[in-house]
Design an enzyme around this catalytic site. Structure first.
Site, PDB file in Angstrom:
ATOM      1  N   LYS A 174       0.863  -1.188   0.000  1.00 47.75           N
ATOM      2  CA  LYS A 174       0.000   0.000   0.000  1.00 47.75           C
ATOM      3  C   LYS A 174       0.883   1.217   0.000  1.00 47.75           C
ATOM      4  O   LYS A 174       1.862   1.285   0.752  1.00 47.75           O
ATOM      5  CB  LYS A 174      -0.845  -0.020   1.287  1.00 47.75           C
ATOM      6  CG  LYS A 174      -1.750   1.157   1.452  1.00 47.75           C
ATOM      7  CD  LYS A 174      -3.139   0.830   0.987  1.00 47.75           C
ATOM      8  CE  LYS A 174      -4.003   2.027   0.718  1.00 47.75           C
ATOM      9  NZ  LYS A 174      -3.719   2.733  -0.533  1.00 47.75           N
ATOM     10  N   LYS A 221       5.380   2.021  -2.820  1.00 45.47           N
ATOM     11  CA  LYS A 221       5.286   3.414  -3.288  1.00 45.47           C
ATOM     12  C   LYS A 221       5.489   3.418  -4.792  1.00 45.47           C
ATOM     13  O   LYS A 221       6.160   2.529  -5.339  1.00 45.47           O
ATOM     14  CB  LYS A 221       6.374   4.260  -2.623  1.00 45.47           C
ATOM     15  CG  LYS A 221       6.098   5.738  -2.639  1.00 45.47           C
ATOM     16  CD  LYS A 221       5.130   6.148  -1.557  1.00 45.47           C
ATOM     17  CE  LYS A 221       4.802   7.616  -1.597  1.00 45.47           C
ATOM     18  NZ  LYS A 221       3.998   8.042  -0.443  1.00 45.47           N
TER      19      LYS A 221
END
Ligand code: NAD
Length: 410
Positions: free
Chosen positions: A67, A103
């Site tokens: 995430k 990311k």
């Protein structure tokens, strides 16, 4: 500029000296699980074709699906994305949510693209990565220069490719496309809950003088939230410089001004008490609370000695270099670390993901109630860890996160 990934690893080594985490665990955390670079061809409005470089770093998924945000910036490069991915792993660990860390980014100045070109670029990034994205694999979210609309384009493109229409492949989407109430202000709001929980512990006055670096999504919302809670925001800044008013800035007017003009330059003329200052002057102002909310590497060994704030609350990711961290610790300036202070965004993102998968829509009140509970608990636990090990809040937060991650990995 310092390599942010080296900074992140220096932080990890520092933690390893305070807490024995085991060599194998540390070895696994010193690099991402996956580091993907893609080239994205985009048809430009003038008919020509341009190739952009995009990234996705999937750092660690011990706690849940990868995430993390997607950043559009001309200086974006792999070391920055890796560092941000690493911090996401820890942030999810500190926040106590079932998400791993990753990311993404594209090296682009989005201001130079038309809306159509930006959409083409975003859909191109999604096409290239659709195999490794997904609600149970990797869930991107907004970061610098990426908007709810961009998250909506990713979810739409992913649905076209895979048929998955839950929308749970991204978070931070527009409300009409499955976005969560409160997501847009969640990072700043979360920072405020952390501040409220720790305020007494940090011996801050009831009403604080606040200085904020950065007046984008996070900085401007933080200014509004602190201002509305009765604190005095005495200075804010953007890339071009800042504005200082010892009596407090009129934040509502400043937000309106930025909406109209795109930045805060020129606002100083609106009040004779407003003074234009440089970013370095802003960082050195006397205040109760300094909030870096711009970019990495802003508090460095060159300016940390000048800082006169009583407390620092990091809403930006990685704004303090390890050398500056040490100087501030020696100066007894408590610093509430990014992985806790700005975790509100990812916590509400995890709520959005949960709502999408359950086909639910929670009210803003419900979202913020849950957010507050999570951050109060994490703030207290972080404090316990830093006390137990007689160390800084940053190291306390790292230990809290790393213990949770290690439990899941072994
Ligand atoms: P943004 O692009 O909306 O705003 C960035 C702001 O920083 C702008 O006002 C820009 O002018 C200013 N700025 C850039 N360089 C500066 C400098 N050297 N000095 C002073 N100001 C400068 O980005 P954002 O979404 O507000 O993110 C800001 C920070 O917060 C980033 O570090 C980001 O990773 C972090 N963050 C954002 C979120 C989120 O939900 N948006 C969540 C967690 C962390």
């Amino acid at each position: 500029m310092q390599n942010p990934f080296q900074n992140a690893m220096a932080q990890l080594e520092k933690v390893a000296k305070v807490k024995d985490l085991g060599d194998e665990f540390l070895m696994r955390l010193r690099q991402p699980d996956r580091d993907i670079r893609v080239s994205i061809p985009v048809k430009m409005d003038d008919g020509s074709m341009k190739i952009f470089e995009g990234y996705r770093v999937q750092y660690n998924n011990a706690l849940g699906p990868y995430k993390g945000g997607l950043r559009y910036h001309e200086d974006t490069e792999i070391n920055e994305v890796k560092a941000l991915g690493f911090w996401m792993v820890l942030k999810c660990g500190v926040a106590g949510i079932q998400m791993g860390g990753g990311k993404g980014g594209i090296a682009v100045d989005p201001g130079k693209l038309s809306k159509g070109e930006l959409e083409g670029l975003t859909r191109g990034w999604t096409d290239r990565l659709s195999d490794v994205l997904g609600p149970y694999k990797d869930v991107p979210a907004p970061d610098v220069n990426t908007t709810p609309e961009i998250m909506g384009w990713i979810a739409d493109e992913y649905a076209k490719i895979t048929g998955d229409k839950t929308g749970a492949v991204t978070t931070g989407k527009p409300l009409g496309q499955g976005g969560s109430e409160g997501r847009n202000t969640a990072t700043a709001q979360g920072g405020f809950y952390v501040f409220e929980t720790l305020k007494q512990e940090l011996q801050l006055p009831k009403k604080c003088n606040v200085v904020i670096q950065g007046f984008g999504n996070v900085g401007s919302n933080a200014a509004l939230i602190w201002h509305k809670a009765g604190h005095t925001v005495i200075a804010v800044s953007e890339t071009q410089g800042g504005i200082y008013n010892s009596n407090g800035l009129d934040i509502e007017k400043l937000v309106e001004f930025k909406k109209k003009n795109g930045n805060i330059s020129g606002f100083s003329q609106k009040d004779s008490q407003n003074i234009e200052i440089t970013n370095q002057e802003l960082l050195a102002l006397e205040c109760d609370l300094l909030i870096p909310a711009a970019f990495e590497n802003q508090l460095t060994k060159d300016n940390a000695g000048e800082i006169k704030a009583k407390v620092i609350l990091e809403l930006a990711n990685g704004p303090t270099t390890p050398e500056a961290d040490e100087i501030l610790f020696q100066k007894n300036i408590p610093l509430v670390p990014d992985i806790l202070a700005n975790a509100g965004g990812v916590i509400v993102s995890s709520f959005e993901w949960e709502q999408n998968l359950k086909n639910e829509h929670w009210s803003e009140e419900e979202v913020f109630k849950k957010l507050k509970e999570k951050l109060e608990e994490s703030s207290k636990k972080m404090l316990e860890k830093s006390r137990e090990h007689k160390t800084s809040m940053r190291i306390g937060a790292f230990i809290l996160a790393l213990e949770r991650i290690k439990d899941k990995m072994s």
